[in-house]
Design a protein around this motif. Structure first.
Motif, PDB file in Angstrom:
ATOM      1  N   THR A 199      45.318  47.160  39.749  1.00 15.49           N
ATOM      2  CA  THR A 199      46.249  46.160  40.263  1.00 15.49           C
ATOM      3  C   THR A 199      45.712  45.512  41.525  1.00 15.49           C
ATOM      4  OG1 THR A 199      48.149  47.365  39.349  1.00 15.49           O
ATOM      5  CG2 THR A 199      48.595  45.762  41.095  1.00 15.49           C
ATOM      6  N   ARG A 224      42.738  43.272  40.832  1.00 17.59           N
ATOM      7  CA  ARG A 224      43.121  41.968  40.284  1.00 17.59           C
ATOM      8  C   ARG A 224      43.751  41.069  41.343  1.00 17.59           C
ATOM      9  NH1 ARG A 224      40.946  39.800  35.724  1.00 17.59           N
ATOM     10  NH2 ARG A 224      40.368  41.510  34.345  1.00 17.59           N
ATOM     11  N   LEU A 266      46.339  46.706  32.277  1.00 18.75           N
ATOM     12  CA  LEU A 266      45.453  45.756  32.932  1.00 18.75           C
ATOM     13  C   LEU A 266      44.136  46.443  33.262  1.00 18.75           C
ATOM     14  CD1 LEU A 266      46.518  45.224  36.675  1.00 18.75           C
ATOM     15  CD2 LEU A 266      47.140  47.212  35.325  1.00 18.75           C
ATOM     16  N   GLU A 310      38.537  43.598  37.497  1.00 14.60           N
ATOM     17  CA  GLU A 310      37.555  42.538  37.278  1.00 14.60           C
ATOM     18  C   GLU A 310      36.263  43.165  36.763  1.00 14.60           C
ATOM     19  OE1 GLU A 310      37.449  39.139  38.143  1.00 14.60           O
ATOM     20  OE2 GLU A 310      39.462  38.913  38.963  1.00 14.60           O
TER      21      GLU A 310
END
Length: 360
Positions: free
Chosen positions: A103, A106, A174, A177
């Motif tokens: 988290t 991102r 999620l 990167e």
């Protein structure tokens, strides 16, 4: 490959009423009490970025502000600076830590990593309810990091039943990167080296003489190659800078004297309760000394291992580390005045000469 330059972000200023006192007390063990100062976090992070540093470390202890939250505040105050957040295994589940890391990665545009630690003091980890001994903490860390990695990469639900953790249907929604260095790890023992080689992208090297540094880097990279992996090497450095080498040596004398005086006064007990001294006592480094002498011995060791000199002299010494295989140097120095910042900027400029920036 260019040398990455790392600073640090604290949740609040160093103990001390004046810049001179704070400069001296950077060499004392950190008291257990530390507040969270949003202005200090944001200002320090921006100064790290403005002075040309690539990244900064946020440290962790059982009584200090939460490093993930401090790191997020620092990231929000900057646009380029990367933040390595110290994260101790045992304080949360690995699947939860994976989501925290992904988290924040991102939200920051790929500017965060976790510096994973197992805890150097049995007493300090017990304050958070962790009663495992150090050998067991290392064994748990292997399972933990494997689960954390899987949570960051698997795109299907998975189950796990291990010695320390059990999960059913785990799935993070999620991912970080792509291409980032997400995990660093230190530890001078064979177990620590193997954990870094198996799970990390960066190995935090202990302070060693230059020949031993070369030898340790060779051992670490050979161990990583055995797992089909490679590691970058990070070394923390404590610095005392001045315009000339002689002025820097005089500054050491003055700072040492001030640090010893300040920690032997009415505030002395605060420093004697520091986690760093818990660690020293557990390792038998100060078994027969009174609390005040334990603090004094810590201060003397801090100055004894510091890199002292003008920016040109210190840059030459750091260049030798880089030639030996160090990829990241953490420049730990007092930055309390405009002169402190000018010295740091000059050092950074000298270290940048003839190099190209390295992307994470």
């Amino acid at each position: 490959m260019e040398l990455e330059l790392r600073g640090g972000v604290r949740a609040a200023p160093v103990t001390g009423r004046t810049p001179r006192e704070r400069q001296a007390l950077r060499f004392a063990p950190d008291p257990r009490d530390r507040t969270a100062d949003p202005g200090h976090v944001a200002t320090t992070a921006r100064e790290n970025e403005e002075d040309g540093l690539d990244s900064a470390l946020v440290v962790q202890s059982s009584s200090w502000p939460d490093p993930w939250l401090v790191g997020s505040w620092a990231l929000a105050a900057t646009s380029r600076l990367r933040i390595a957040v110290a994260h101790r295994v045992g304080t949360t589940a690995p699947t939860v830590a994976a989501r925290q890391l992904a988290t924040l990665d991102r939200l920051s545009g790929g500017r965060v990593a976790a510096h994973v630690i197992v805890g150097s003091s049995d007493l300090d980890v017990a304050r958070d309810g962790d009663t495992l001994g150090k050998a067991d903490r290392y064994r748990r860390a292997d399972e933990y990091l494997g689960l954390l990695r899987r949570s960051l990469t698997d795109d299907q639900e998975f189950d796990h039943k291990g010695e320390f953790y059990q999960v059913t249907g785990a799935l993070a929604g999620l991912r970080p990167e792509p291409g980032g260095e997400l995990i660093s790890f230190g530890g001078s023992s064979p177990a620590g080296v193997e954990l870094a080689a198996r799970h990390a992208e960066v190995y935090a090297l202990p302070p060693l003489p230059l020949p031993d540094t070369r030898r340790r880097i060779g051992e670490v990279r050979a161990t990583a190659a055995g797992f089909g992996r490679s590691l970058r090497i990070w070394r923390h450095l404590t610095l005392v800078l001045a315009d000339t080498d002689e002025a820097a040596r005089r500054r050491v004398q003055d700072l040492r004297r001030d640090a010893l005086r300040l920690t032997s006064g009415p505030d002395g007990p605060r420093f004697a309760e520091a986690v760093a001294l818990d660690r020293d006592r557990e390792r038998g480094r100060v078994p027969d000394q009174q609390a005040a002498e334990q603090v004094a011995a810590y201060i003397r060791r801090s100055f004894a291992t510091a890199y002292v000199g003008s920016p040109a002299t210190v840059a030459d010494r750091i260049g030798s580390l880089h030639s030996a295989g160090v990829d990241i140097v953490q420049l730990d120095l007092a930055v309390e005045t405009d002169q402190d910042r000018e010295l740091r900027r000059e050092l950074v400029s000298r270290l940048r000469t003839g190099s190209h920036r390295h992307g994470w």
